[in-house]
Design a protein around this motif. Structure first.
Motif, PDB file in Angstrom:
ATOM      1  N   PHE A   1       0.789  -1.241   0.000  1.00 28.07           N
ATOM      2  CA  PHE A   1       0.000   0.000   0.000  1.00 28.07           C
ATOM      3  C   PHE A   1       0.816   1.282   0.000  1.00 28.07           C
ATOM      4  CE2 PHE A   1       0.230  -1.056   4.549  1.00 28.07           C
ATOM      5  CZ  PHE A   1       0.529   0.168   5.129  1.00 28.07           C
ATOM      6  N   ILE A   2       2.106   1.207   0.284  1.00 30.27           N
ATOM      7  CA  ILE A   2       2.941   2.409   0.211  1.00 30.27           C
ATOM      8  C   ILE A   2       2.978   2.944  -1.234  1.00 30.27           C
ATOM      9  CG2 ILE A   2       5.119   1.160  -0.147  1.00 30.27           C
ATOM     10  CD1 ILE A   2       6.479   3.246   1.685  1.00 30.27           C
ATOM     11  N   ARG A   3       2.700   2.073  -2.195  1.00 24.97           N
ATOM     12  CA  ARG A   3       2.657   2.497  -3.598  1.00 24.97           C
ATOM     13  C   ARG A   3       1.263   2.302  -4.194  1.00 24.97           C
ATOM     14  NH1 ARG A   3       5.409   5.433  -2.298  1.00 24.97           N
ATOM     15  NH2 ARG A   3       7.644   5.650  -2.481  1.00 24.97           N
TER      16      ARG A   3
ATOM     17  N   HIS B   1      -5.334   2.478  -0.777  1.00 25.40           N
ATOM     18  CA  HIS B   1      -4.304   2.702   0.239  1.00 25.40           C
ATOM     19  C   HIS B   1      -4.906   2.726   1.646  1.00 25.40           C
ATOM     20  CE1 HIS B   1      -2.437   5.845   2.833  1.00 25.40           C
ATOM     21  NE2 HIS B   1      -1.387   5.065   2.674  1.00 25.40           N
TER      22      HIS B   1
ATOM     23  N   ARG C   1      -4.028   0.508   5.014  1.00 26.83           N
ATOM     24  CA  ARG C   1      -3.381   1.222   6.124  1.00 26.83           C
ATOM     25  C   ARG C   1      -4.238   1.131   7.387  1.00 26.83           C
ATOM     26  NH1 ARG C   1       0.617   6.200   6.619  1.00 26.83           N
ATOM     27  NH2 ARG C   1       0.021   6.941   8.660  1.00 26.83           N
TER      28      ARG C   1
ATOM     29  N   ALA D   1      10.530  -2.024   6.098  1.00 26.17           N
ATOM     30  CA  ALA D   1      10.440  -0.617   6.507  1.00 26.17           C
ATOM     31  C   ALA D   1      10.797  -0.483   7.977  1.00 26.17           C
ATOM     32  CB  ALA D   1       9.036  -0.081   6.268  1.00 26.17           C
TER      33      ALA D   1
ATOM     34  N   THR E   1      15.315   1.159   8.072  1.00 26.67           N
ATOM     35  CA  THR E   1      15.375   2.604   8.314  1.00 26.67           C
ATOM     36  C   THR E   1      15.820   2.945   9.740  1.00 26.67           C
ATOM     37  OG1 THR E   1      13.027   2.387   8.719  1.00 26.67           O
ATOM     38  CG2 THR E   1      13.659   3.392   6.654  1.00 26.67           C
ATOM     39  N   THR E   2      15.189   2.289  10.714  1.00 27.76           N
ATOM     40  CA  THR E   2      15.516   2.613  12.098  1.00 27.76           C
ATOM     41  C   THR E   2      16.972   2.266  12.401  1.00 27.76           C
ATOM     42  OG1 THR E   2      13.239   1.995  12.568  1.00 27.76           O
ATOM     43  CG2 THR E   2      14.625   2.458  14.448  1.00 27.76           C
TER      44      THR E   2
ATOM     45  N   MET F   1      19.117   4.969  11.134  1.00 28.88           N
ATOM     46  CA  MET F   1      19.054   6.166  11.985  1.00 28.88           C
ATOM     47  C   MET F   1      19.875   5.981  13.251  1.00 28.88           C
ATOM     48  SD  MET F   1      17.723   9.021  11.190  1.00 28.88           S
ATOM     49  CE  MET F   1      17.733   9.781  12.809  1.00 28.88           C
TER      50      MET F   1
ATOM     51  N   THR G   1      10.707   8.806  -1.575  1.00 27.47           N
ATOM     52  CA  THR G   1       9.430   9.402  -1.925  1.00 27.47           C
ATOM     53  C   THR G   1       9.299   9.728  -3.409  1.00 27.47           C
ATOM     54  OG1 THR G   1      10.475  11.249  -0.794  1.00 27.47           O
ATOM     55  CG2 THR G   1       8.569  10.307   0.248  1.00 27.47           C
TER      56      THR G   1
ATOM     57  N   ARG H   1       6.939   9.672  -6.938  1.00 33.21           N
ATOM     58  CA  ARG H   1       5.549   9.808  -7.345  1.00 33.21           C
ATOM     59  C   ARG H   1       5.493   9.920  -8.862  1.00 33.21           C
ATOM     60  NH1 ARG H   1       5.360   8.791  -2.604  1.00 33.21           N
ATOM     61  NH2 ARG H   1       4.094   9.784  -0.988  1.00 33.21           N
TER      62      ARG H   1
ATOM     63  N   ALA I   1      11.189  14.206   7.233  1.00 32.08           N
ATOM     64  CA  ALA I   1      11.972  12.966   7.252  1.00 32.08           C
ATOM     65  C   ALA I   1      11.083  11.727   7.214  1.00 32.08           C
ATOM     66  CB  ALA I   1      12.868  12.928   8.491  1.00 32.08           C
ATOM     67  N   PHE I   2       9.839  11.838   7.708  1.00 36.21           N
ATOM     68  CA  PHE I   2       8.883  10.736   7.627  1.00 36.21           C
ATOM     69  C   PHE I   2       7.910  10.922   6.472  1.00 36.21           C
ATOM     70  CE2 PHE I   2       9.719  10.351  12.365  1.00 36.21           C
ATOM     71  CZ  PHE I   2      10.297   9.087  12.301  1.00 36.21           C
TER      72      PHE I   2
ATOM     73  N   HIS J   1       0.714   9.190   2.965  1.00 35.76           N
ATOM     74  CA  HIS J   1       1.681   8.104   3.143  1.00 35.76           C
ATOM     75  C   HIS J   1       2.676   8.384   4.264  1.00 35.76           C
ATOM     76  CE1 HIS J   1       0.513   5.663  -0.310  1.00 35.76           C
ATOM     77  NE2 HIS J   1       0.309   6.804  -0.949  1.00 35.76           N
TER      78      HIS J   1
ATOM     79  N   CYS K   1       4.896   8.288   7.250  1.00 35.00           N
ATOM     80  CA  CYS K   1       5.313   7.036   7.885  1.00 35.00           C
ATOM     81  C   CYS K   1       4.342   6.523   8.950  1.00 35.00           C
ATOM     82  CB  CYS K   1       6.689   7.211   8.498  1.00 35.00           C
ATOM     83  SG  CYS K   1       7.322   5.686   9.214  1.00 35.00           S
TER      84      CYS K   1
ATOM     85  N   GLY L   1       5.042   4.039  10.862  1.00 30.26           N
ATOM     86  CA  GLY L   1       5.818   3.588  12.019  1.00 30.26           C
ATOM     87  C   GLY L   1       6.545   4.711  12.736  1.00 30.26           C
TER      88      GLY L   1
HETATM   89  C1  HEM Z   1      13.566   6.468  11.489  1.00 27.85           C
HETATM   90  C2  HEM Z   1      13.009   5.506  10.843  1.00 27.85           C
HETATM   91  C3  HEM Z   1      12.057   5.673   9.686  1.00 27.85           C
HETATM   92  C4  HEM Z   1      12.063   6.591   8.656  1.00 27.85           C
HETATM   93  C5  HEM Z   1      13.061   7.720   8.414  1.00 27.85           C
HETATM   94  C6  HEM Z   1      10.913   6.287   7.821  1.00 27.85           C
HETATM   95  C7  HEM Z   1      10.570   7.003   6.694  1.00 27.85           C
HETATM   96  C8  HEM Z   1       9.407   6.809   5.953  1.00 27.85           C
HETATM   97  C9  HEM Z   1       8.971   7.640   4.853  1.00 27.85           C
HETATM   98  C10 HEM Z   1       9.719   8.842   4.306  1.00 27.85           C
HETATM   99  C11 HEM Z   1       7.781   7.154   4.407  1.00 27.85           C
HETATM  100  C12 HEM Z   1       6.913   7.731   3.277  1.00 27.85           C
HETATM  101  C13 HEM Z   1       7.158   7.084   1.949  1.00 27.85           C
HETATM  102  C14 HEM Z   1       6.391   7.742   0.829  1.00 27.85           C
HETATM  103  O1  HEM Z   1       5.649   8.708   1.033  1.00 27.85           O
HETATM  104  O2  HEM Z   1       6.551   7.292  -0.317  1.00 27.85           O
HETATM  105  C15 HEM Z   1       7.476   5.992   5.217  1.00 27.85           C
HETATM  106  C16 HEM Z   1       6.356   5.196   5.056  1.00 27.85           C
HETATM  107  C17 HEM Z   1       6.123   4.045   5.782  1.00 27.85           C
HETATM  108  N1  HEM Z   1       6.858   3.578   6.871  1.00 27.85           N
HETATM  109 FE1  HEM Z   1       8.479   4.459   7.678  1.00 27.85          FE
HETATM  110  N2  HEM Z   1      10.253   5.212   8.341  1.00 27.85           N
HETATM  111  C18 HEM Z   1      10.906   4.816   9.489  1.00 27.85           C
HETATM  112  C19 HEM Z   1      10.553   3.772  10.339  1.00 27.85           C
HETATM  113  C20 HEM Z   1       9.486   2.938  10.153  1.00 27.85           C
HETATM  114  C21 HEM Z   1       9.114   1.877  11.061  1.00 27.85           C
HETATM  115  C22 HEM Z   1       9.801   1.528  12.373  1.00 27.85           C
HETATM  116  C23 HEM Z   1       8.041   1.261  10.520  1.00 27.85           C
HETATM  117  C24 HEM Z   1       7.333   0.106  11.170  1.00 27.85           C
HETATM  118  C25 HEM Z   1       6.752  -0.831  10.619  1.00 27.85           C
HETATM  119  C26 HEM Z   1       7.722   1.945   9.251  1.00 27.85           C
HETATM  120  C27 HEM Z   1       6.684   1.630   8.378  1.00 27.85           C
HETATM  121  C28 HEM Z   1       6.274   2.410   7.314  1.00 27.85           C
HETATM  122  C29 HEM Z   1       5.120   2.094   6.483  1.00 27.85           C
HETATM  123  C30 HEM Z   1       4.188   0.912   6.632  1.00 27.85           C
HETATM  124  C31 HEM Z   1       5.031   3.126   5.520  1.00 27.85           C
HETATM  125  C32 HEM Z   1       3.978   3.273   4.411  1.00 27.85           C
HETATM  126  C33 HEM Z   1       2.885   4.175   4.888  1.00 27.85           C
HETATM  127  C34 HEM Z   1       1.834   4.463   3.835  1.00 27.85           C
HETATM  128  O3  HEM Z   1       2.092   4.339   2.647  1.00 27.85           O
HETATM  129  O4  HEM Z   1       0.714   4.843   4.232  1.00 27.85           O
HETATM  130  N3  HEM Z   1       8.626   2.959   9.080  1.00 27.85           N
HETATM  131  N4  HEM Z   1       8.474   5.805   6.158  1.00 27.85           N
END
Ligand code: HEM
Ligand code: SF4
Lengths: 63, 402
Positions: B89-91, B97, B101, B240, B244-245, B248, B291, B293, B343-344, B349, B351, B353
């Protein structure tokens, strides 16, 4: 100040409850925004306005 | 005014000079050519977006679609196209989506994350006990950063931690700029087979974890979730959640050690920690290239026309170093106190998490520097093996001593 929230748009990121904990809460089951204090007291207004600005989905508003 | 730039041969991703700072070219682009065309490593072209406001627009406007099945969706790695045929679902765009979610949201609310804190703290303590029993230099990535993030996501999902070596090595192939499409396909096949087996096990013996819950409440025939969808969703979460974590944690450690005044301020006043985490997230913006699109219709951004079907990359590090929003962006300042970094990501979409990641990072940095006050990097920081060209930036290895 009157805070509005549209739960059909909210994506439950929780930014609001993190930024202004007394004003917003997240539903236990759906994580959706719940406005606890729609008209927050003076000391919470700044945080509330910040939360509205930070909401990633555009679900929050101030009227 | 509207203008179109002709595609040029500028190679992408752009090179960093300082390993902790975004590529210096971002500054020039932001000032002179805020929407500029580049060639992608997978062939094809895309628009780079470098201004904070434009990045937020791309990530929150329905004009820019995240639907990975649209022809011409930009990819940076050779194997990505395969995943995008049936993306998680991120894409996807709303409403699909939102359907997926929302199945997960319960497990990621602030309250739910709060209940996970003691468990995270216990894991961090145990890993640091083990680390301190080793003879330095020790690789902090292998001995600490990866195990912390993997333990947490495994526990949440219900994936046996004993299998972490298997899926970590396969996921590495998936995010590396060095992998070929064949290597990627093979790794993905193994990961799918592994996850499929795990789903069967949860069907037979459900436990108290996210995967069991998805299986018992949402999987067909009880719910509307197909098995292959569940499978991709879990792989995305696993990936994910740990990659990423972990990046960091390791890169954040380097950044703090390279800014002793900031680390000292933090030590003196531990209440600064949440702000320090936000600042590290902004400063490092490790998901810079994630990110991507595609324009769903013709539009204009900072005076540049973008046609329907053209790819767009909203560079998160470029936005988070936009001096119009973050004065002196090159200064790591734990007092900056901002949460409006991207950053998130931003928009629907953003993040899922993020609050789990915040909890992990807070616990990690509080405990790491308290338990090992003399921690330092064992080699010159310029010589560390950085993950250039990976979707999530970081270090492959981080030898530390104390
Ligand atoms: C510091 C750590 C993290 C960073 C920097 C980060 C960064 C991001 C970013 C930038 C996106 C958006 C992607 C987009 O718009 O195309 C994203 C989406 C997402 N992240 Fe993280 N993330 C981190 C940790 C986590 C953790 C711990 C999880 C746990 C499962 C997670 C799960 C997800 C999921 C499921 C999405 C998709 C959300 C959606 O499309 O609605 N992330 N993350
Ligand atoms: S910040 Fe916006 S999207 Fe997030 S929970 Fe609050 S209202 Fe919903």
């Amino acid at each position: 100040m009157r805070i509005t929230a549209d739960t059909t748009i909210c994506i439950s990121a929780g930014m609001c409850a993190l930024t202004a904990p007394g004003v917003f809460d997240q539903g236990d089951n759906d994580g959706l925004v719940a406005v606890v204090l729609p008209d927050p007291p003076e000391e919470l207004r700044k945080a509330a306005a910040e939360a509205v600005r930070l909401c990633p989905s555009g679900a929050l508003g101030i009227r | 005014m509207s203008q179109t730039t002709t595609p040029d041969s500028r190679s992408f991703p752009l090179r960093r000079q300082c390993p902790l700072a975004p590529p210096p070219e971002y500054d020039r682009l932001r000032a002179e050519e805020p929407v500029s065309k580049v060639r992608l490593p997978t062939g094809g072209a895309a628009w780079l977006v470098t201004r904070y406001e434009d990045v937020r627009t791309v990530l929150s406007s329905p004009v820019f679609s995240a639907d990975g099945t649209r022809p011409g969706f930009p990819t940076l790695l050779p194997g990505q196209a395969q995943v995008l045929r049936r993306p998680p679902f991120i894409r996807m765009d709303p409403p699909q989506h939102s359907f997926y979610r929302r199945m997960l949201i319960q497990e990621f609310t602030l309250k739910r994350i709060k209940t996970m804190r003691p468990g995270i703290q216990a894991s961090v303590n145990r890993l640091l006990d083990d680390l301190l029993a080793m003879t330095p230099p020790v690789d902090l990535v292998e001995a600490f950063a990866l195990p912390v993030s993997s333990l947490v996501i495994c526990q949440l999902l219900g994936v046996p931690y004993d299998d972490h070596e298997f899926f970590q090595s396969r996921s590495k192939v998936g995010v590396s700029g060095q992998s070929t499409a064949e290597q990627f396909a093979a790794a993905l096949g193994e990961l799918r087979a592994y996850m499929d087996g795990l789903i069967t096990r949860k069907q037979q013996e459900p436990g108290d974890d996210l995967l069991s819950k998805l299986v018992t409440e949402h999987l067909e025939p009880v719910g509307e979730l197909r098995r292959d969808e569940l499978l991709m969703m879990c792989l995305m979460l696993l990936n994910a959640g740990h990659e990423t974590t972990a990046n960091m944690i390791s890169l954040g450690t380097v950044a703090l050690l390279e800014h002793p005044d900031q680390l000292a301020a933090l030590r003196e006043n531990p209440e600064l920690l949440p702000d320090a985490i936000e600042e590290l997230l902004r400063y490092l913006s490790i998901a810079d290239l994630v990110t991507t699109r595609i324009a769903a219709e013709e539009t204009e951004l900072s005076g540049t026309r973008i046609r329907a079907g053209e790819g767009v990359i909203a560079l998160l590090a470029a936005a988070d170093w936009d001096p119009a929003v973050f004065p002196e962006p090159e200064r790591l300042d734990v007092h900056r106190g901002n949460r409006h970094h991207v950053a998130f990501g931003y928009g629907v979409h953003q993040c899922l998490g993020q609050n789990l990641a915040r909890a992990e990072l807070e616990i990690v940095f509080a405990t790491l520097f308290e338990r090992i006050p003399a921690l330092r990097v064992a080699v010159p920081v310029d010589e560390l093996p950085y993950k250039h060209g990976n979707l999530a930036y970081g270090v492959h290895e981080l030898p530390v001593t104390w």
